[in-house]
Design a protein around this motif. Structure first.
Motif, PDB file in Angstrom:
ATOM      1  N   HIS A 184       0.822  -1.216   0.000  1.00 28.73           N
ATOM      2  CA  HIS A 184       0.000   0.000   0.000  1.00 28.73           C
ATOM      3  C   HIS A 184       0.854   1.264   0.000  1.00 28.73           C
ATOM      4  CE1 HIS A 184      -4.010  -1.767   0.568  1.00 28.73           C
ATOM      5  NE2 HIS A 184      -3.349  -2.724   1.208  1.00 28.73           N
ATOM      6  N   ALA A 185       1.919   1.279   0.790  1.00 28.51           N
ATOM      7  CA  ALA A 185       2.755   2.468   0.906  1.00 28.51           C
ATOM      8  C   ALA A 185       3.380   2.854  -0.429  1.00 28.51           C
ATOM      9  CB  ALA A 185       3.843   2.252   1.955  1.00 28.51           C
ATOM     10  N   GLN A 186       3.813   1.864  -1.189  1.00 33.39           N
ATOM     11  CA  GLN A 186       4.467   2.123  -2.477  1.00 33.39           C
ATOM     12  C   GLN A 186       3.489   2.085  -3.647  1.00 33.39           C
ATOM     13  OE1 GLN A 186       7.730   3.040  -2.675  1.00 33.39           O
ATOM     14  NE2 GLN A 186       7.585   3.017  -0.457  1.00 33.39           N
ATOM     15  N   LYS A 187       2.219   1.740  -3.357  1.00 33.15           N
ATOM     16  CA  LYS A 187       1.203   1.566  -4.416  1.00 33.15           C
ATOM     17  C   LYS A 187       1.755   0.664  -5.510  1.00 33.15           C
ATOM     18  CE  LYS A 187      -1.361   5.623  -3.359  1.00 33.15           C
ATOM     19  NZ  LYS A 187      -2.723   5.890  -3.464  1.00 33.15           N
ATOM     20  N   ALA A 188       2.171  -0.521  -5.056  1.00 29.70           N
ATOM     21  CA  ALA A 188       2.796  -1.483  -5.958  1.00 29.70           C
ATOM     22  C   ALA A 188       2.377  -2.897  -5.600  1.00 29.70           C
ATOM     23  CB  ALA A 188       4.315  -1.356  -5.883  1.00 29.70           C
ATOM     24  N   VAL A 189       2.521  -3.769  -6.567  1.00 28.64           N
ATOM     25  CA  VAL A 189       2.289  -5.190  -6.376  1.00 28.64           C
ATOM     26  C   VAL A 189       3.625  -5.883  -6.605  1.00 28.64           C
ATOM     27  CG1 VAL A 189       1.042  -7.208  -7.199  1.00 28.64           C
ATOM     28  CG2 VAL A 189      -0.074  -4.984  -7.227  1.00 28.64           C
ATOM     29  N   VAL A 190       4.020  -6.705  -5.652  1.00 29.48           N
ATOM     30  CA  VAL A 190       5.254  -7.472  -5.752  1.00 29.48           C
ATOM     31  C   VAL A 190       4.830  -8.927  -5.854  1.00 29.48           C
ATOM     32  CG1 VAL A 190       7.440  -8.051  -4.633  1.00 29.48           C
ATOM     33  CG2 VAL A 190       6.430  -5.770  -4.304  1.00 29.48           C
ATOM     34  N   LEU A 191       5.299  -9.593  -6.906  1.00 31.00           N
ATOM     35  CA  LEU A 191       4.897 -10.979  -7.053  1.00 31.00           C
ATOM     36  C   LEU A 191       6.030 -11.855  -7.486  1.00 31.00           C
ATOM     37  CD1 LEU A 191       3.929 -11.219 -10.452  1.00 31.00           C
ATOM     38  CD2 LEU A 191       2.426  -9.594  -9.407  1.00 31.00           C
ATOM     39  N   GLU A 192       5.855 -13.128  -7.193  1.00 32.70           N
ATOM     40  CA  GLU A 192       6.821 -14.139  -7.581  1.00 32.70           C
ATOM     41  C   GLU A 192       6.305 -14.791  -8.849  1.00 32.70           C
ATOM     42  OE1 GLU A 192       8.840 -18.184  -5.791  1.00 32.70           O
ATOM     43  OE2 GLU A 192       7.805 -16.829  -4.431  1.00 32.70           O
ATOM     44  N   ALA A 193       6.973 -14.487  -9.948  1.00 31.20           N
ATOM     45  CA  ALA A 193       6.576 -15.012 -11.251  1.00 31.20           C
ATOM     46  C   ALA A 193       7.702 -14.764 -12.247  1.00 31.20           C
ATOM     47  CB  ALA A 193       5.304 -14.329 -11.735  1.00 31.20           C
ATOM     48  N   ASP A 194       7.717 -15.560 -13.301  1.00 33.91           N
ATOM     49  CA  ASP A 194       8.705 -15.352 -14.354  1.00 33.91           C
ATOM     50  C   ASP A 194       8.433 -14.023 -15.049  1.00 33.91           C
ATOM     51  OD1 ASP A 194       8.724 -18.829 -15.297  1.00 33.91           O
ATOM     52  OD2 ASP A 194      10.044 -17.763 -13.922  1.00 33.91           O
ATOM     53  N   ALA A 195       9.492 -13.354 -15.469  1.00 37.29           N
ATOM     54  CA  ALA A 195       9.382 -12.052 -16.125  1.00 37.29           C
ATOM     55  C   ALA A 195       8.534 -12.113 -17.399  1.00 37.29           C
ATOM     56  CB  ALA A 195      10.771 -11.509 -16.451  1.00 37.29           C
ATOM     57  N   ASN A 196       8.487 -13.280 -18.059  1.00 32.89           N
ATOM     58  CA  ASN A 196       7.707 -13.379 -19.290  1.00 32.89           C
ATOM     59  C   ASN A 196       6.200 -13.296 -19.023  1.00 32.89           C
ATOM     60  OD1 ASN A 196       7.443 -15.910 -18.139  1.00 32.89           O
ATOM     61  ND2 ASN A 196       7.813 -17.044 -20.015  1.00 32.89           N
ATOM     62  N   LEU A 197       5.790 -13.379 -17.761  1.00 28.35           N
ATOM     63  CA  LEU A 197       4.372 -13.237 -17.405  1.00 28.35           C
ATOM     64  C   LEU A 197       3.965 -11.775 -17.204  1.00 28.35           C
ATOM     65  CD1 LEU A 197       3.801 -16.198 -14.914  1.00 28.35           C
ATOM     66  CD2 LEU A 197       3.038 -16.011 -17.282  1.00 28.35           C
ATOM     67  N   ARG A 198       4.931 -10.854 -17.256  1.00 27.98           N
ATOM     68  CA  ARG A 198       4.631  -9.445 -16.990  1.00 27.98           C
ATOM     69  C   ARG A 198       3.478  -8.908 -17.854  1.00 27.98           C
ATOM     70  NH1 ARG A 198       6.921  -5.410 -14.121  1.00 27.98           N
ATOM     71  NH2 ARG A 198       6.357  -3.314 -14.751  1.00 27.98           N
ATOM     72  N   PRO A 199       3.457  -9.131 -19.178  1.00 30.20           N
ATOM     73  CA  PRO A 199       2.337  -8.604 -19.972  1.00 30.20           C
ATOM     74  C   PRO A 199       0.980  -9.145 -19.501  1.00 30.20           C
ATOM     75  CG  PRO A 199       4.121  -9.278 -21.415  1.00 30.20           C
ATOM     76  CD  PRO A 199       4.469  -9.761 -20.034  1.00 30.20           C
ATOM     77  N   GLN A 200       0.939 -10.410 -19.133  1.00 29.27           N
ATOM     78  CA  GLN A 200      -0.304 -11.016 -18.644  1.00 29.27           C
ATOM     79  C   GLN A 200      -0.708 -10.416 -17.298  1.00 29.27           C
ATOM     80  OE1 GLN A 200      -0.120 -15.304 -18.636  1.00 29.27           O
ATOM     81  NE2 GLN A 200      -2.222 -15.526 -17.939  1.00 29.27           N
ATOM     82  N   VAL A 201       0.272 -10.184 -16.428  1.00 27.63           N
ATOM     83  CA  VAL A 201       0.009  -9.591 -15.119  1.00 27.63           C
ATOM     84  C   VAL A 201      -0.519  -8.164 -15.289  1.00 27.63           C
ATOM     85  CG1 VAL A 201       1.158  -8.706 -13.029  1.00 27.63           C
ATOM     86  CG2 VAL A 201       1.632 -11.034 -13.835  1.00 27.63           C
ATOM     87  N   VAL A 202       0.133  -7.375 -16.123  1.00 30.03           N
ATOM     88  CA  VAL A 202      -0.276  -5.984 -16.351  1.00 30.03           C
ATOM     89  C   VAL A 202      -1.677  -5.932 -16.966  1.00 30.03           C
ATOM     90  CG1 VAL A 202       0.259  -3.909 -17.698  1.00 30.03           C
ATOM     91  CG2 VAL A 202       2.079  -5.092 -16.453  1.00 30.03           C
ATOM     92  N   ALA A 203      -1.972  -6.841 -17.905  1.00 36.90           N
ATOM     93  CA  ALA A 203      -3.303  -6.887 -18.520  1.00 36.90           C
ATOM     94  C   ALA A 203      -4.370  -7.262 -17.492  1.00 36.90           C
ATOM     95  CB  ALA A 203      -3.311  -7.877 -19.675  1.00 36.90           C
ATOM     96  N   LYS A 204      -4.068  -8.204 -16.617  1.00 41.38           N
ATOM     97  CA  LYS A 204      -5.014  -8.624 -15.577  1.00 41.38           C
ATOM     98  C   LYS A 204      -5.285  -7.459 -14.623  1.00 41.38           C
ATOM     99  CE  LYS A 204      -7.271 -11.941 -13.372  1.00 41.38           C
ATOM    100  NZ  LYS A 204      -8.351 -12.715 -13.980  1.00 41.38           N
ATOM    101  N   LEU A 205      -4.226  -6.768 -14.219  1.00 41.29           N
ATOM    102  CA  LEU A 205      -4.390  -5.611 -13.332  1.00 41.29           C
ATOM    103  C   LEU A 205      -5.261  -4.542 -13.987  1.00 41.29           C
ATOM    104  CD1 LEU A 205      -0.763  -5.390 -11.931  1.00 41.29           C
ATOM    105  CD2 LEU A 205      -2.824  -5.757 -10.554  1.00 41.29           C
TER     106      LEU A 205
END
Length: 93
Positions: A39-60
């Motif tokens: 909450h303080a950084q207004k960020a999501v930290v997750l454990e996942a392969d970097a190639n999932l980033r587009p899928q994560v960003v789209a889901k968000l």
């Protein structure tokens, strides 16, 4: 530090309801092993392969929590409206 740690700064993070929705949504992605909402950084930290980033960003984005600076104008308003709905759902579940 988690292996394969990814951080995504997001917009529209308001409360625990938002946090619940984000955690549940991101954990539904195959390959995501853990999610922390900062909450303080207004960020999501997750454990996942970097190639999932587009899928994560789209889901968000689909839940109303776009990556910081990625939407503007009408799209930003739509994302904000979606985040209120996601937040309410997160409070109930």
């Amino acid at each position: 530090m988690m292996a394969n740690q990814m951080t995504v700064e997001i917009e529209n993070l308001k409360c625990g309801g938002c946090e619940n929705t984000i955690m549940k949504g991101l954990m539904s992605i195959t390959g995501v092993a853990g999610v922390i909402v900062d909450h303080a950084q207004k960020a999501v930290v997750l454990e996942a392969d970097a190639n999932l980033r587009p899928q994560v960003v789209a889901k968000l984005l689909g839940m109303g929590y776009p990556e910081k600076g990625s939407v503007a104008g009408l799209d930003k308003g739509i994302a904000t409206a979606k985040s209120f709905v996601s937040c309410a759902i997160g409070r109930i579940s």
